[in-house]
Scaffold this motif. Structure first.
Motif, PDB file in Angstrom:
ATOM      1  N   GLN A   1       3.195   1.017 -11.614  1.00 39.93           N
ATOM      2  CA  GLN A   1       2.663  -0.241 -12.144  1.00 39.93           C
ATOM      3  C   GLN A   1       2.721  -0.170 -13.668  1.00 39.93           C
ATOM      4  O   GLN A   1       2.163   0.744 -14.269  1.00 39.93           O
TER       5      GLN A   1
ATOM      6  N   ARG B   1       9.579  -1.932   0.397  1.00 36.92           N
ATOM      7  CA  ARG B   1       9.665  -2.036  -1.057  1.00 36.92           C
ATOM      8  C   ARG B   1      10.237  -0.751  -1.643  1.00 36.92           C
ATOM      9  O   ARG B   1      10.259   0.280  -0.962  1.00 36.92           O
TER      10      ARG B   1
ATOM     11  N   ASP C   1       6.206  -1.569  -6.501  1.00 33.57           N
ATOM     12  CA  ASP C   1       5.667  -1.996  -5.208  1.00 33.57           C
ATOM     13  C   ASP C   1       5.915  -3.483  -4.976  1.00 33.57           C
ATOM     14  O   ASP C   1       5.701  -3.984  -3.872  1.00 33.57           O
ATOM     15  N   ASN C   2       6.372  -4.185  -6.006  1.00 31.04           N
ATOM     16  CA  ASN C   2       6.664  -5.608  -5.867  1.00 31.04           C
ATOM     17  C   ASN C   2       8.156  -5.879  -5.920  1.00 31.04           C
ATOM     18  O   ASN C   2       8.579  -6.986  -6.237  1.00 31.04           O
TER      19      ASN C   2
ATOM     20  N   ASP D   1       5.625 -11.462  -4.242  1.00 27.18           N
ATOM     21  CA  ASP D   1       4.405 -11.361  -5.036  1.00 27.18           C
ATOM     22  C   ASP D   1       4.369 -12.374  -6.172  1.00 27.18           C
ATOM     23  O   ASP D   1       4.852 -12.116  -7.270  1.00 27.18           O
TER      24      ASP D   1
END
Ligand code: AMP
Ligand code: MG
Length: 458
Positions: free
Chosen positions: A74, A177, A242-243, A252
């Motif tokens: 992230q 993902r 993760d997106n 997302d």
């Protein structure tokens, strides 16, 4: 109701947690996507009659609900385990023509991956995702879809205070993902990686024999998707690993927004302090994420040094893949296959602070209002090139989900008025022509409603 055949549930159990959704107080339908239901071979009337299924109060026949494990980077830092903290895969529905899609509830209650979150969604983010993902589909961008949105009759506590709760049913080619591979690699789970690779290959790249083939396939899919975003002035806002899907579908729709006054460094998300996910950075970030996928696949690629060399070589091909896609997108937007000419226009638009969507659309009619001297000069040279107007018409939408219009729909929905949501949804389904219906939705935001900051929609 669904024809479930959930191949994910046959993967090793450490990749997910089987569990039922948490029921809510009072399921009520906000929206049902009739067109999507029919495309999937589902009976819209049967779905409409079962809001309890889409709120998680009843588990449909054949479903094997499960929360998926994944991890991710992230904002450039490794976050370790994430996972479906507020979502559940009900199952994979197989359509009459054999396509396999995930049916996922988002906002269906806490899971072992909730990390202290409530597992719920407020009506605002649900409406945003419904509107924007369906608009993206109408605009020809690969994306997850929205099948239903329901209210829960409960409130969720957010920074702004208590908000009405909602659940979105998301349809996706899959929810695998980059971060799904990453968490297994981080745990040295080579058997898990191999099982996931087989699964991803079967669903997304049957022609891929090796992990390297899969990587190349994902690179091509992402190059196409990100180029499509760029051509619409779309800023995803939270391109964490993760997106990023293996399918190439946009996923997302948290802090995403469309650029109005064009500037390449545009950022909306309040948490993107350093502009990591600015509009112009998106292709580089896609490559960065793909490098994480490559790294996660290394344990499946044989001898380490050779594997690294092969993966590196593959990744070096991304620039050419992306350039070809972007050239096609930009070429269609100006109706002339000349990237430099397109970039010159973007430079002028940035200098003049022109609205991205309406400037390109006005160009379709060769009727750009109030051109600056530089823009007038550009337009004269462009006109002399004999632009392909038909191509331009298909590449420059008249209407996009402008941030203030989405915000208006959300604000009204929070008060229980769904009319603005339905009206906007209908307009966004037909973005390629100027119509009487979309006239009020084509203009940029008035000063007072200009959206400059967006917040992660949880
Ligand atoms: P996102 O920023 O939406 O991609 O979410 C990042 C991670 O936070 C994912 O693992 C989500 O499942 C989790 N998450 C986000 N919102 C919630 C919530 N309200 N409850 C539990 N988990 C959440
Ligand atoms: Mg996410």
């Amino acid at each position: 109701m669904f024809a479930f055949d959930t191949s994910y549930a046959a993967l090793p159990e450490r990749l997910y947690t089987r569990m039922a959704p948490t029921p809510v107080a009072a399921p009520g339908l906000i929206a049902l996507n009739d067109a999507l239901a029919r495309d999937l071979g589902l009976d819209p009337e049967a779905l409409r009659a079962a809001p309890e299924v889409f709120a998680g109060n009843a588990v449909p026949e054949g479903a094997t609900p499960l929360a998926q494990l994944y991890g991710g980077h992230q904002f450039g830092g490794w976050s370790g385990q994430l996972g479906d903290g507020r979502a559940l895969l009900l199952g994979e529905h197989v359509t009459p023509d054999g396509a396999r899609v995930d049916i996922q509830l988002k906002g269906s209650g806490p899971t072992p991956y909730s990390r202290g979150g409530d597992g719920r969604a407020a009506i605002g983010p649900v409406i945003r995702e419904y509107l924007v993902s369906e608009a993206m589909h109408a605009l020809g961008v690969p994306t997850t879809r929205a099948l239903t949105a329901v209210t829960t009759g409960e409130t969720v506590q957010r920074q702004e205070g208590p908000l009405p709760g909602a659940v979105l049913t998301r349809v996706a080619a899959s929810h695998v993902r980059v971060g799904t591979f990453q968490i297994l690699a981080a745990r040295d789970d080579v058997d898990g990686l191999r099982a996931l690779f087989d699964h991803a290959r079967a669903r997304h790249a049957p022609a891929a024999d090796t992990p390297l083939d899969l990587l190349r396939h994902v690179m091509a899919a992402q190059a196409r998707t990100v180029a499509a975003w760029m051509g619409l002035g779309f800023v995803h806002g939270v391109m964490n690993t993760d997106n990023m899907t293996i399918s190439g579908e946009t996923i997302d729709y948290g802090p995403c927004a469309f650029i109005e006054a064009y500037h390449p460094q545009t950022v909306f998300s309040s948490i993107d302090q350093f502009g990591r996910y600015a509009w112009a950075n998106q292709p580089d970030i896609a490559l960065w994420n793909l490098a994480q996928l490559a790294t996660a696949l290394l344990p499946l690629m044989g001898e380490r040094e050779q594997a690294v060399a092969a993966a590196t070589e593959a990744l070096e091909g991304f620039a050419a893949l992306y350039d070809a896609e972007w050239r096609a997108v930009l070429g269609a937007k100006i109706g002339v296959d000349d990237r430099d000419l397109g970039h010159e226009l973007l430079d002028v638009m940035a200098e003049d602070g022109r609205d991205f969507t309406s400037t390109f659309r006005a160009l379709v009619h060769d009727d750009v209002p109030d051109p600056s001297p530089r823009l007038a000069d550009w337009t004269a040279r462009w006109r002399a090139r004999g632009p392909d107007r038909a191509a331009m018409r298909r590449a420059n939408p008249a209407v996009i989900p402008r941030n203030h219009q989405v915000q208006r729909a959300i604000t009204a929905a929070e008060r229980g008025d769904l009319e603005p949501f339905h009206a906007l949804h209908a307009v966004l389904a037909a973005p390629w022509e100027e119509t009487g219906a979309n006239a009020p939705y084509r203009a940029p935001a008035p000063e007072a409603e200009r959206v400059t900051r967006t917040f992660c929609g949880t």
